[in-house]
Design a protein around this motif. Structure first.
Motif, PDB file in Angstrom:
ATOM      1  N   ILE A  56     -21.227  25.843  83.089  1.00  0.00           N
ATOM      2  CA  ILE A  56     -21.516  26.552  81.845  1.00  0.00           C
ATOM      3  C   ILE A  56     -20.259  27.218  81.289  1.00  0.00           C
ATOM      4  CG2 ILE A  56     -22.812  28.475  80.840  1.00  0.00           C
ATOM      5  CD1 ILE A  56     -25.027  27.887  82.806  1.00  0.00           C
ATOM      6  N   PHE A  57     -19.506  27.894  82.128  1.00  0.00           N
ATOM      7  CA  PHE A  57     -18.322  28.640  81.697  1.00  0.00           C
ATOM      8  C   PHE A  57     -17.022  27.868  81.950  1.00  0.00           C
ATOM      9  CE2 PHE A  57     -20.931  32.579  82.860  1.00  0.00           C
ATOM     10  CZ  PHE A  57     -21.371  32.738  81.562  1.00  0.00           C
ATOM     11  N   SER A  58     -17.087  26.543  81.953  1.00  0.00           N
ATOM     12  CA  SER A  58     -15.955  25.709  82.361  1.00  0.00           C
ATOM     13  C   SER A  58     -15.751  25.848  83.864  1.00  0.00           C
ATOM     14  CB  SER A  58     -14.674  26.047  81.585  1.00  0.00           C
ATOM     15  OG  SER A  58     -14.071  27.227  82.081  1.00  0.00           O
ATOM     16  N   LYS A  59     -14.692  25.302  84.384  1.00  0.00           N
ATOM     17  CA  LYS A  59     -14.473  25.330  85.827  1.00  0.00           C
ATOM     18  C   LYS A  59     -12.993  25.182  86.120  1.00  0.00           C
ATOM     19  CE  LYS A  59     -16.115  23.166  90.138  1.00  0.00           C
ATOM     20  NZ  LYS A  59     -16.697  24.382  90.715  1.00  0.00           N
ATOM     21  N   GLY A  60     -12.558  25.789  87.213  1.00  0.00           N
ATOM     22  CA  GLY A  60     -11.197  25.578  87.677  1.00  0.00           C
ATOM     23  C   GLY A  60     -10.174  26.584  87.192  1.00  0.00           C
ATOM     24  N   GLY A  61     -10.593  27.550  86.356  1.00  0.00           N
ATOM     25  CA  GLY A  61      -9.630  28.531  85.848  1.00  0.00           C
ATOM     26  C   GLY A  61      -9.015  29.383  86.938  1.00  0.00           C
ATOM     27  N   GLY A  62      -9.820  29.762  87.910  1.00  0.00           N
ATOM     28  CA  GLY A  62      -9.312  30.580  89.007  1.00  0.00           C
ATOM     29  C   GLY A  62      -8.341  29.821  89.881  1.00  0.00           C
ATOM     30  N   GLU A  63      -8.655  28.582  90.157  1.00  0.00           N
ATOM     31  CA  GLU A  63      -7.767  27.753  90.980  1.00  0.00           C
ATOM     32  C   GLU A  63      -6.451  27.493  90.260  1.00  0.00           C
ATOM     33  OE1 GLU A  63      -8.067  23.815  93.851  1.00  0.00           O
ATOM     34  OE2 GLU A  63      -9.637  24.181  92.352  1.00  0.00           O
ATOM     35  N   GLU A  64      -6.532  27.246  88.957  1.00  0.00           N
ATOM     36  CA  GLU A  64      -5.319  27.020  88.172  1.00  0.00           C
ATOM     37  C   GLU A  64      -4.466  28.290  88.134  1.00  0.00           C
ATOM     38  OE1 GLU A  64      -2.543  24.915  86.062  1.00  0.00           O
ATOM     39  OE2 GLU A  64      -4.346  24.165  87.062  1.00  0.00           O
ATOM     40  N   LEU A  65      -5.120  29.438  87.993  1.00  0.00           N
ATOM     41  CA  LEU A  65      -4.402  30.716  87.999  1.00  0.00           C
ATOM     42  C   LEU A  65      -3.688  30.932  89.330  1.00  0.00           C
ATOM     43  CD1 LEU A  65      -3.774  33.483  86.678  1.00  0.00           C
ATOM     44  CD2 LEU A  65      -5.942  34.306  87.622  1.00  0.00           C
TER      45      LEU A  65
END
Length: 266
Positions: free
Chosen positions: A203-212
């Motif tokens: 829902i909120f996209s995915k992977g932003g934390g891992e990319e950060l």
């Protein structure tokens, strides 16, 4: 500081985020429960003075806080008085649960100093410190008071969206400027687990934390999905990990907790 209040605490972890509403208290609560299930004696210091939610998540109500020779006695959130999970929160000190904490910085700083120095934790394997969002007075007060003890580091919580990871990048800068070790990043609300078929939708996209984590050279601890069963457990003050050991969310939380335990042991 009263002698003995923190010198029997083996490890101290801060749970941080530059953004409100990302689930720091949820992650703090579930990590504490996971550590307890792993046989550890755990404490939670809730310094989110304006929004103390952990007492409700652990279903401890509003017990009276007692004094002993060493200071305030923490409230225990265990079944049958096992005393494996201790908690201290401003929620226990307010006469009315709907009372707003309208304090300026110096008064907040003074209470945090009391929380750090005057709670008689006794022997703990891990003390988790749940913080409010941002990088302001409360965070500096926690760090300045805990510097007298040893702080192992911080767990940073974000959601996948760029609006959240941008704020958490500022929290990473705060950690670097204050020489606070970053133990890793948790991506919370990473997909939605359907309660009917258990399929996970982003829902909120995915992977932003891992990319950060990659961009900042930080460890990525794992992702925790939006799970209605977890939300319901927190609302009712039930132990999600004990109730739903077959769920993918249980696996995710347990993996993060075990990774942190291995890091602390190392």
């Amino acid at each position: 500081m009263r002698k003995g209040n923190l010198d029997q605490v083996k490890h101290v972890l801060l749970v941080l985020s530059g953004k409100g509403g990302v689930g720091k208290s949820t992650i703090t609560t579930e990590l504490a429960l996971a550590f307890r299930h792993a046989g550890k004696k755990v404490g939670i210091l809730d310094v989110d003075l304006c929004g103390p939610s952990i007492p409700r998540m652990l279903s401890v109500g509003k017990p009276e806080v007692h004094q002993c020779d060493s200071g305030w006695v923490p409230v225990y959130a265990d079944p049958q008085q096992q005393q494996q999970l201790a908690l201290m929160s401003i929620a226990f000190l307010l006469e009315d649960s709907d009372e707003a904490v309208i304090w300026r910085g110096p008064k907040k700083t003074a209470l945090i100093g009391q929380f750090v120095s005057d709670v008689a934790w006794g022997e703990l394997d891990i003390l988790l410190v749940d913080t409010p969002p941002g990088t302001s007075d409360e965070h500096l007060a926690v760090l300045e008071n805990l510097r007298k003890h040893r702080v192992d580091g911080a767990v940073l919580v974000t959601t996948p969206q760029a609006v959240s990871t941008g704020d958490v990048r500022r929290e990473i800068t705060f950690c670097k400027k204050t020489n606070l070790k970053i133990l890793g990043i948790v991506e919370n609300m990473s997909g939605f687990v359907c309660p009917h078929c258990s399929e996970c939708s982003n829902i909120f996209s995915k992977g932003g934390g891992e990319e950060l984590a990659k961009l900042t050279g930080s460890a990525f601890l794992g992702s925790v999905p939006l799970d209605p069963l977890l939300t319901e457990s927190l609302e009712e003050g039930r132990d999600f990990l004990q109730a739903f050991p077959e769920s993918s969310t249980f696996t995710a939380i347990s993996h993060i907790a075990n990774t942190l335990l291995n890091s602390l042991n190392a």
